[in-house]
Scaffold this motif. Structure first.
Motif, PDB file in Angstrom:
ATOM      1  N   ASP A 204      -4.361  16.455   6.104  1.00  0.00           N
ATOM      2  CA  ASP A 204      -4.921  16.573   4.758  1.00  0.00           C
ATOM      3  C   ASP A 204      -5.720  15.307   4.469  1.00  0.00           C
ATOM      4  N   ALA A 205      -7.027  15.422   4.447  1.00  0.00           N
ATOM      5  CA  ALA A 205      -7.898  14.264   4.247  1.00  0.00           C
ATOM      6  C   ALA A 205      -7.774  13.669   2.861  1.00  0.00           C
ATOM      7  N   HIS A 206      -7.091  14.352   1.955  1.00  0.00           N
ATOM      8  CA  HIS A 206      -6.909  13.850   0.598  1.00  0.00           C
ATOM      9  C   HIS A 206      -5.508  13.284   0.381  1.00  0.00           C
ATOM     10  N   LYS A 207      -4.762  13.113   1.461  1.00  0.00           N
ATOM     11  CA  LYS A 207      -3.402  12.585   1.359  1.00  0.00           C
ATOM     12  C   LYS A 207      -3.171  11.637   2.540  1.00  0.00           C
ATOM     13  N   VAL A 208      -3.854  10.483   2.489  1.00  0.00           N
ATOM     14  CA  VAL A 208      -3.845   9.520   3.592  1.00  0.00           C
ATOM     15  C   VAL A 208      -3.075   8.273   3.170  1.00  0.00           C
ATOM     16  N   THR A 209      -2.074   7.909   3.969  1.00  0.00           N
ATOM     17  CA  THR A 209      -1.293   6.696   3.758  1.00  0.00           C
ATOM     18  C   THR A 209      -1.691   5.665   4.809  1.00  0.00           C
ATOM     19  N   LEU A 210      -2.074   4.476   4.372  1.00  0.00           N
ATOM     20  CA  LEU A 210      -2.387   3.383   5.296  1.00  0.00           C
ATOM     21  C   LEU A 210      -1.132   2.531   5.447  1.00  0.00           C
ATOM     22  N   ALA A 211      -0.679   2.353   6.681  1.00  0.00           N
ATOM     23  CA  ALA A 211       0.576   1.663   6.944  1.00  0.00           C
ATOM     24  C   ALA A 211       0.390   0.670   8.076  1.00  0.00           C
ATOM     25  N   GLY A 212       1.233  -0.375   8.089  1.00  0.00           N
ATOM     26  CA  GLY A 212       1.186  -1.338   9.185  1.00  0.00           C
ATOM     27  C   GLY A 212       2.318  -2.325   9.076  1.00  0.00           C
ATOM     28  N   GLU A 213       2.530  -3.063  10.171  1.00  0.00           N
ATOM     29  CA  GLU A 213       3.606  -4.053  10.243  1.00  0.00           C
ATOM     30  C   GLU A 213       3.032  -5.395  10.660  1.00  0.00           C
ATOM     31  N   SER A 214       3.568  -6.476  10.084  1.00  0.00           N
ATOM     32  CA  SER A 214       3.152  -7.843  10.402  1.00  0.00           C
ATOM     33  C   SER A 214       1.660  -7.996  10.117  1.00  0.00           C
ATOM     34  N   VAL A 220      -3.132  -4.039   5.615  1.00  0.00           N
ATOM     35  CA  VAL A 220      -3.046  -3.095   4.501  1.00  0.00           C
ATOM     36  C   VAL A 220      -3.269  -3.831   3.177  1.00  0.00           C
ATOM     37  N   CYS A 221      -2.669  -5.019   3.031  1.00  0.00           N
ATOM     38  CA  CYS A 221      -2.902  -5.823   1.824  1.00  0.00           C
ATOM     39  C   CYS A 221      -4.385  -6.126   1.641  1.00  0.00           C
ATOM     40  N   ALA A 222      -5.029  -6.534   2.738  1.00  0.00           N
ATOM     41  CA  ALA A 222      -6.452  -6.860   2.658  1.00  0.00           C
ATOM     42  C   ALA A 222      -7.263  -5.642   2.221  1.00  0.00           C
ATOM     43  N   GLN A 223      -6.904  -4.466   2.737  1.00  0.00           N
ATOM     44  CA  GLN A 223      -7.640  -3.262   2.341  1.00  0.00           C
ATOM     45  C   GLN A 223      -7.364  -2.894   0.891  1.00  0.00           C
ATOM     46  N   LEU A 224      -6.157  -3.173   0.405  1.00  0.00           N
ATOM     47  CA  LEU A 224      -5.882  -2.963  -1.017  1.00  0.00           C
ATOM     48  C   LEU A 224      -6.800  -3.817  -1.888  1.00  0.00           C
ATOM     49  N   ALA A 225      -7.133  -5.020  -1.398  1.00  0.00           N
ATOM     50  CA  ALA A 225      -7.948  -5.953  -2.172  1.00  0.00           C
ATOM     51  C   ALA A 225      -9.438  -5.831  -1.873  1.00  0.00           C
ATOM     52  N   SER A 226      -9.824  -4.970  -0.935  1.00  0.00           N
ATOM     53  CA  SER A 226     -11.223  -4.887  -0.505  1.00  0.00           C
ATOM     54  C   SER A 226     -11.980  -3.824  -1.287  1.00  0.00           C
ATOM     55  N   PRO A 227     -13.034  -4.206  -1.988  1.00  0.00           N
ATOM     56  CA  PRO A 227     -13.802  -3.184  -2.708  1.00  0.00           C
ATOM     57  C   PRO A 227     -14.443  -2.163  -1.780  1.00  0.00           C
ATOM     58  N   THR A 228     -14.739  -2.534  -0.535  1.00  0.00           N
ATOM     59  CA  THR A 228     -15.375  -1.601   0.387  1.00  0.00           C
ATOM     60  C   THR A 228     -14.389  -0.590   0.970  1.00  0.00           C
ATOM     61  N   ALA A 229     -13.090  -0.739   0.657  1.00  0.00           N
ATOM     62  CA  ALA A 229     -12.095   0.251   1.078  1.00  0.00           C
ATOM     63  C   ALA A 229     -11.791   1.257  -0.018  1.00  0.00           C
ATOM     64  N   ALA A 230     -12.472   1.175  -1.135  1.00  0.00           N
ATOM     65  CA  ALA A 230     -12.199   2.075  -2.262  1.00  0.00           C
ATOM     66  C   ALA A 230     -12.327   3.526  -1.818  1.00  0.00           C
ATOM     67  N   GLY A 231     -11.325   4.326  -2.140  1.00  0.00           N
ATOM     68  CA  GLY A 231     -11.356   5.746  -1.849  1.00  0.00           C
ATOM     69  C   GLY A 231     -11.004   6.130  -0.437  1.00  0.00           C
ATOM     70  N   LEU A 232     -10.623   5.180   0.410  1.00  0.00           N
ATOM     71  CA  LEU A 232     -10.365   5.491   1.817  1.00  0.00           C
ATOM     72  C   LEU A 232      -8.908   5.836   2.097  1.00  0.00           C
ATOM     73  N   PHE A 233      -7.975   5.522   1.194  1.00  0.00           N
ATOM     74  CA  PHE A 233      -6.577   5.875   1.398  1.00  0.00           C
ATOM     75  C   PHE A 233      -5.885   6.004   0.049  1.00  0.00           C
ATOM     76  N   ASP A 234      -4.746   6.707   0.066  1.00  0.00           N
ATOM     77  CA  ASP A 234      -4.113   7.147  -1.173  1.00  0.00           C
ATOM     78  C   ASP A 234      -2.740   6.539  -1.424  1.00  0.00           C
ATOM     79  N   ARG A 235      -2.106   5.985  -0.412  1.00  0.00           N
ATOM     80  CA  ARG A 235      -0.833   5.282  -0.521  1.00  0.00           C
ATOM     81  C   ARG A 235      -0.861   4.140   0.493  1.00  0.00           C
ATOM     82  N   ALA A 236       0.100   3.220   0.368  1.00  0.00           N
ATOM     83  CA  ALA A 236       0.142   2.071   1.259  1.00  0.00           C
ATOM     84  C   ALA A 236       1.584   1.764   1.639  1.00  0.00           C
ATOM     85  N   ILE A 237       1.809   1.459   2.921  1.00  0.00           N
ATOM     86  CA  ILE A 237       3.103   1.001   3.414  1.00  0.00           C
ATOM     87  C   ILE A 237       2.900  -0.347   4.089  1.00  0.00           C
TER      88      ILE A 237
END
Length: 520
Positions: A204-214, A220-237
């Motif tokens: 489901d392209a409208h239900k994308v979770t971006l996840a990662g470790e270390s 994932v934090c950087a993408q949360l703060a990146s304006p160029t990542a807007a709209g690319l994922f819907d949840r974060a782990i």
């Protein structure tokens, strides 16, 4: 004990840890399963059918960053004719030997892998988890994470990603577009591929979770703060990669100002003989990969004050300048023990006599170092666990608490602490002291690392199933809770241990977070 010497020991210790944990394949390989084909916009790919799931490996999501595309933002992949074989992983991105046996020098590495359970399709699209591997932004590969258990038990599509690492992913130089963030730009290119293509694999392209470790969690934090990542994922782990890491805490990932990254780039150019070249970048693009790997630093840091990352992630969270999506975040209880054990084994014992010097190597401010020695006294000749507690508390547990506080002011957040003190060891040797639940120890509960099946007790298998249930329900509904698992309140930390999954309010005290918050 100099900082350089200690950090060199640190890097060697962690490289050895990752190599023994991730790289080994099963002793015997099963017969190659039947193939299956999916059509993407770039061309059809033939994957492999397994018992209950399918895998598609080595799919290019961007053009090979070769020649003039070395240190350039990712470009679209070139379409192909015919059916592309996707039954084997592609090359890992260039890195020294460690997690990837023998390392890699192949720059044609911008590929991803898809694991999808049987039954997924356009009529039943499933949530998608995109996984970013760790490794200090210097090592690692998406293919190291066999995701079939998460895909089949959780009924989700899992995508694991390669992205540029080391100096090839994070070099900064004046006048170079994308300076210091090429690896992060690759991750965004992979997310754009997922939005466009994952439907063909049953996602489901409208239900994308971006996840990662270390380093993947910090990404994932950087993408949360990146304006160029807007709209690319819907949840974060975010696993063991708190958004509030700092360069003066060298164990957890963090970002640096662009000026600092450019200075590091100038040092690299000088080391490989390009510092005084008329065209430094043209010279650097002619340097072979092994020479670059030899000259680069052990760990890498992305640059902020850049178009992709205008603000350092901690400042972005504090200023409410991040993407407002639900977050699942946590750490392991004994994050620092693996590093402490490696440094002790490298010839730096922690005793009452050496302890002040050990602390001073990592906290050069005299007043700060003295305060840490008082807060964490070493009374025995084996002070390794105390050293591990300092590393884990200062770099992971307390920054994770701070990240939780900043996020929870604006978005739903669920926080965990992985606390299995008998987690499967990540090294084959005998450590100098029991490691408890060290950095990365939760990963075998979610993935088969390096293709190896887990060696877990019955209680640990139940914990692994529960963790996968939490992670995948979060991907499905933005809430990890469900009728088959203990309730996970948003106001507390959920302690994850075999047959003991309980909310706890003692995490801040156990990790001395009032102390770390006071010293800054």
């Amino acid at each position: 004990m100099s900082m350089h010497r200690v950090l060199t020991a640190l890097g060697c210790a962690m490289t050895a840890l990752l190599a023994t944990s991730w790289s080994a394949a099963p002793p015997t390989q099963p017969a190659r399963p039947a193939a299956t084909t999916v059509r993407t916009h770039d061309g059809p790919v033939r994957g492999a059918a397994h018992d209950g799931y399918r895998t598609f490996e080595g799919i290019p999501y961007a053009a090979p960053p070769l020649g003039r595309l070395r240190w350039a933002p990712p470009r679209p992949a070139t379409p192909w004719s015919g059916v592309r074989d996707a039954t084997r992983p592609a090359s890992a991105c260039p890195q020294p030997a460690g997690e990837v046996p023998g390392g890699s020098t192949d720059e044609d590495c911008l590929h991803l892998n898809v694991t999808t359970p049987d039954g997924a399709g356009p009529a039943r699209p499933l949530p998608v988890i995109v996984w970013l591997h760790g490794g200090g932004l210097t090592t690692g590969a998406g293919s190291s994470y066999d995701a079939h258990r998460m895909a089949t038990r959780g009924d989700v599509v899992v995508v694991t990603v390669n992205y540029r690492l080391g100096s090839l992913g994070f070099l900064a130089h004046s006048g170079l577009p994308g300076s210091g963030t090429f690896g992060l730009a690759d991750q965004q290119a992979a997310l754009r591929w997922v939005r466009a293509e994952i439907g063909a694999f049953g996602g489901d392209a409208h239900k994308v979770t971006l996840a990662g470790e270390s380093a993947g969690g910090y990404s994932v934090c950087a993408q949360l703060a990146s304006p160029t990542a807007a709209g690319l994922f819907d949840r974060a782990i975010i696993e063991s990669g708190p958004c509030t890491g700092r360069p003066d805490r060298p164990f957890a990932p963090s970002s640096v100002p662009l000026s600092t990254a450019r200075a590091a780039g100038a040092d690299l150019a000088a080391k490989v003989g390009c510092g005084s070249a008329r065209d430094v970048m043209a010279c650097l693009r002619r340097v072979d990969v092994p020479r670059l790997l030899e000259a680069q630093e052990i760990d890498q840091q992305p640059a902020h004050i850049t178009p992709l990352l205008p603000v350092d992630p901690p400042a972005a969270l504090a200023a409410d300048r991040f993407h407002h999506i639900p977050v699942l975040i946590g750490n392991t209880r004994d994050e620092g023990n693996g590093w402490a054990a490696g440094i002790v084994q490298a010839g730096h014992p922690v005793t009452p006599d050496t302890w002040p010097d050990v602390v001073a190597a990592f906290f050069p401010s005299p007043g700060e170092a003295q305060a840490i020695v008082r807060e964490y006294p070493v009374h025995r000749t084996d002070g390794g666990p105390v050293f591990g507690a300092v590393i884990g508390d200062a770099n992971f547990a307390c920054p994770t608490s701070r990240t939780d506080d900043l996020l929870a002011s604006h978005v739903p957040v669920w926080r965990y602490e992985f606390a299995d003190e008998h987690a499967p060891p990540l090294t084959s040797g005998v450590p100098p002291f029991p490691l408890g639940a060290p950095h990365a120890s939760e990963l075998p509960y979610l993935f088969d690392l390096g293709g190896r099946p887990r060696d877990l007790t019955a209680a640990q298998h139940r914990l692994a199933d529960t963790m996968i249930d939490y992670w995948t329900r979060f991907a499905r509904t933005a809430d990890p809770n469900g009728p088959s698992s203990p309730h996970w309140p948003r106001q507390t930390v959920l302690s994850l241990a075999p047959d003991h999954i309980v909310p706890t309010r003692t995490v801040l005290r156990r990790h001395h977070c009032a102390f770390w918050n006071a010293i800054g």
